[in-house]
Write a protein that holds these residues in place. Structure first.
Motif, PDB file in Angstrom:
ATOM      1  N   ALA A 215     -10.377  -0.512  -4.914  1.00  0.00           N
ATOM      2  CA  ALA A 215      -9.276  -0.327  -5.913  1.00  0.00           C
ATOM      3  C   ALA A 215      -9.626  -1.066  -7.277  1.00  0.00           C
ATOM      4  O   ALA A 215     -10.185  -2.000  -7.285  1.00  0.00           O
ATOM      5  N   SER A 216      -9.170  -0.551  -8.274  1.00  0.00           N
ATOM      6  CA  SER A 216      -9.381  -1.067  -9.487  1.00  0.00           C
ATOM      7  C   SER A 216      -8.320  -0.948 -10.339  1.00  0.00           C
ATOM      8  O   SER A 216      -7.321  -0.188 -10.149  1.00  0.00           O
ATOM      9  N   ALA A 217      -8.112  -1.821 -11.603  1.00  0.00           N
ATOM     10  CA  ALA A 217      -7.035  -1.883 -12.575  1.00  0.00           C
ATOM     11  C   ALA A 217      -7.817  -2.236 -13.772  1.00  0.00           C
ATOM     12  O   ALA A 217      -8.692  -3.045 -13.913  1.00  0.00           O
ATOM     13  N   ARG A 218      -7.116  -1.665 -14.902  1.00  0.00           N
ATOM     14  CA  ARG A 218      -7.644  -1.890 -16.339  1.00  0.00           C
ATOM     15  C   ARG A 218      -7.000  -3.087 -16.796  1.00  0.00           C
ATOM     16  O   ARG A 218      -5.740  -2.924 -17.186  1.00  0.00           O
TER      17      ARG A 218
ATOM     18  N   ILE B 198       0.901  -1.224   0.042  1.00  0.00           N
ATOM     19  CA  ILE B 198       0.111   0.019  -0.078  1.00  0.00           C
ATOM     20  C   ILE B 198       0.841   1.197   0.152  1.00  0.00           C
ATOM     21  O   ILE B 198       1.834   1.323   0.501  1.00  0.00           O
ATOM     22  N   ASP B 199       0.374   2.233  -0.811  1.00  0.00           N
ATOM     23  CA  ASP B 199       1.180   3.502  -0.749  1.00  0.00           C
ATOM     24  C   ASP B 199       0.167   4.527  -1.031  1.00  0.00           C
ATOM     25  O   ASP B 199      -0.431   4.779  -2.318  1.00  0.00           O
TER      26      ASP B 199
ATOM     27  N   ARG C 267      -2.476   3.700  -4.230  1.00  0.00           N
ATOM     28  CA  ARG C 267      -2.193   2.520  -4.906  1.00  0.00           C
ATOM     29  C   ARG C 267      -1.745   1.309  -4.225  1.00  0.00           C
ATOM     30  O   ARG C 267      -1.322   1.476  -3.029  1.00  0.00           O
ATOM     31  N   ILE C 268      -1.932   0.050  -4.734  1.00  0.00           N
ATOM     32  CA  ILE C 268      -1.923  -1.160  -3.959  1.00  0.00           C
ATOM     33  C   ILE C 268      -1.180  -1.963  -4.873  1.00  0.00           C
ATOM     34  O   ILE C 268      -1.504  -2.092  -6.133  1.00  0.00           O
ATOM     35  N   SER C 269      -0.178  -2.629  -4.549  1.00  0.00           N
ATOM     36  CA  SER C 269       0.559  -3.796  -5.458  1.00  0.00           C
ATOM     37  C   SER C 269       0.192  -5.160  -4.794  1.00  0.00           C
ATOM     38  O   SER C 269       0.237  -5.370  -3.789  1.00  0.00           O
ATOM     39  N   VAL C 270      -0.360  -5.724  -5.789  1.00  0.00           N
ATOM     40  CA  VAL C 270      -0.863  -7.144  -5.520  1.00  0.00           C
ATOM     41  C   VAL C 270      -0.230  -8.005  -6.377  1.00  0.00           C
ATOM     42  O   VAL C 270      -0.445  -8.212  -7.561  1.00  0.00           O
TER      43      VAL C 270
END
Length: 337
Positions: free
Chosen positions: A329-332, A270-271, A299-302
């Protein structure tokens, strides 16, 4: 000296009769303590007889407090000077004095609290103790200050104290580090009912989400309940409501905490940066928090993917300090298979 105080030497001399009395005191404990005093009653011990007394003392706070704090994580240092006098009559004595502290410091290694350069000036004025000056430095060049007065002999311990902070960072740990300004006022009877009001401006707050539990928290494996409670055993009491039986004084709160930006949450991928305003009411035993913090960016890195936060709020359940989190959170994705 954490093993004990130096050997003390006390010399007490005096003369007394029905018509007059005189007393002299000398005390020392190495370099830790030196004190001299005297008392004169030239008219005897009747209620209207005049009285004069004087006490001068100088002490190394670190050496005096060392044996008491040796087993814990707190450490203090500094040099205290006391000059006190008593005048008036035996039946109506009037005390006055001044207590000062120079080159003081306080450290709590367990809580990450560090204060240095502590300077204090207190004086007795009638039945009041007046805080003429209290200043301390925090890491990073911040300062804490206090002034005001209190009446130790009065019922309930009345007080009126002003607390200030400028660019202060008194607490630093692996999880939370903050820099803030504050203007607070404590008024009322500290042992009965009082109120703490004012504003806190958060300059920066860094919150680190730990990768795991700290070493102080241990997992107990293989725990199981066996047997039954004996017949006639009273049931366990239900959990006490927040603040009940805490033993804390009844100090009401009315504090506004403004953190428009620079509240950072990092760790475990998380940042994020938050901002907002909180209102703290209730009492120190049962604080009530209103308002909340809203995510400004994040943003969060998974695994190997980065997701942008579209929404993020932190609020507090009514009557508790337990936060309620609402994150989205979402990502395209370029392709879908």
């Amino acid at each position: 000296n954490t093993r004990g105080l130096p050997a003390a030497r006390i010399v007490l001399e005096g003369t007394a009769s029905a018509k007059a009395a005189e007393l002299r005191l000398e005390a020392s404990a190495g370099a830790a303590l030196r004190a001299t005093g005297s008392a004169r009653l030239p008219g005897g011990f009747a209620g209207n007889a005049p009285l004069t007394a004087q006490l001068d003392a100088n002490a190394d706070v670190g050496v005096i407090a060392g044996p008491l704090l040796a087993a814990g994580a707190q450490r203090v240092s500094g040099r205290a000077t006391l000059r006190a006098s008593v005048t008036g009559t035996v039946g109506a004595p009037q005390a006055a004095g001044r207590l000062s502290l120079a080159n003081g410091s306080f450290r709590d290694l367990a809580q990450g609290v560090t204060l240095t350069g502590i300077v204090a000036e207190l004086r007795g004025e009638g039945d009041q103790v007046v805080i003429d000056r209290f200043e301390a430095r925090t890491p990073g060049g911040g300062t804490l200050g206090a002034s005001g007065n209190l009446s130790p002999a009065a019922p309930g311990l009345p007080a009126e104290i002003t607390l200030t902070a400028r660019n202060a960072r008194p607490l630093r740990s692996d999880i939370v580090t903050g820099v803030f300004d504050a203007d607070l006022r404590l008024v009322g009877k500290l042992l009965e009912q009082s109120r703490l009001t004012g504003q806190v401006q958060v300059r920066r707050l860094d919150i680190t989400v730990p990768e795991g539990l700290p070493p102080s928290v241990r997992s107990l494996d293989g725990v199981r309940e066996v047997g039954q409670r004996p017949a006639g055993t009273p049931p366990l009491a239900p959990p006490a409501p927040p603040g009940a039986g805490s033993g804390l004084p009844d100090i009401g709160l009315e504090i506004e905490v403004a953190a428009p930006r620079a509240v950072f949450v990092r760790g475990r991928g998380i940042d994020a940066e938050f901002g907002g305003t909180l209102g703290i009411g209730g009492t120190i035993a049962g604080p009530l928090v209103t308002g909340g913090l809203t995510m400004r960016r994040g943003r969060i890195s998974v695994f190997d993917r980065q997701l942008d936060f579209r929404r993020g709020t932190i609020r507090f359940d009514s009557g508790t300090l337990v936060p309620t989190l609402d994150f989205l959170a979402s990502a395209r994705a370029r392709e879908v298979t």
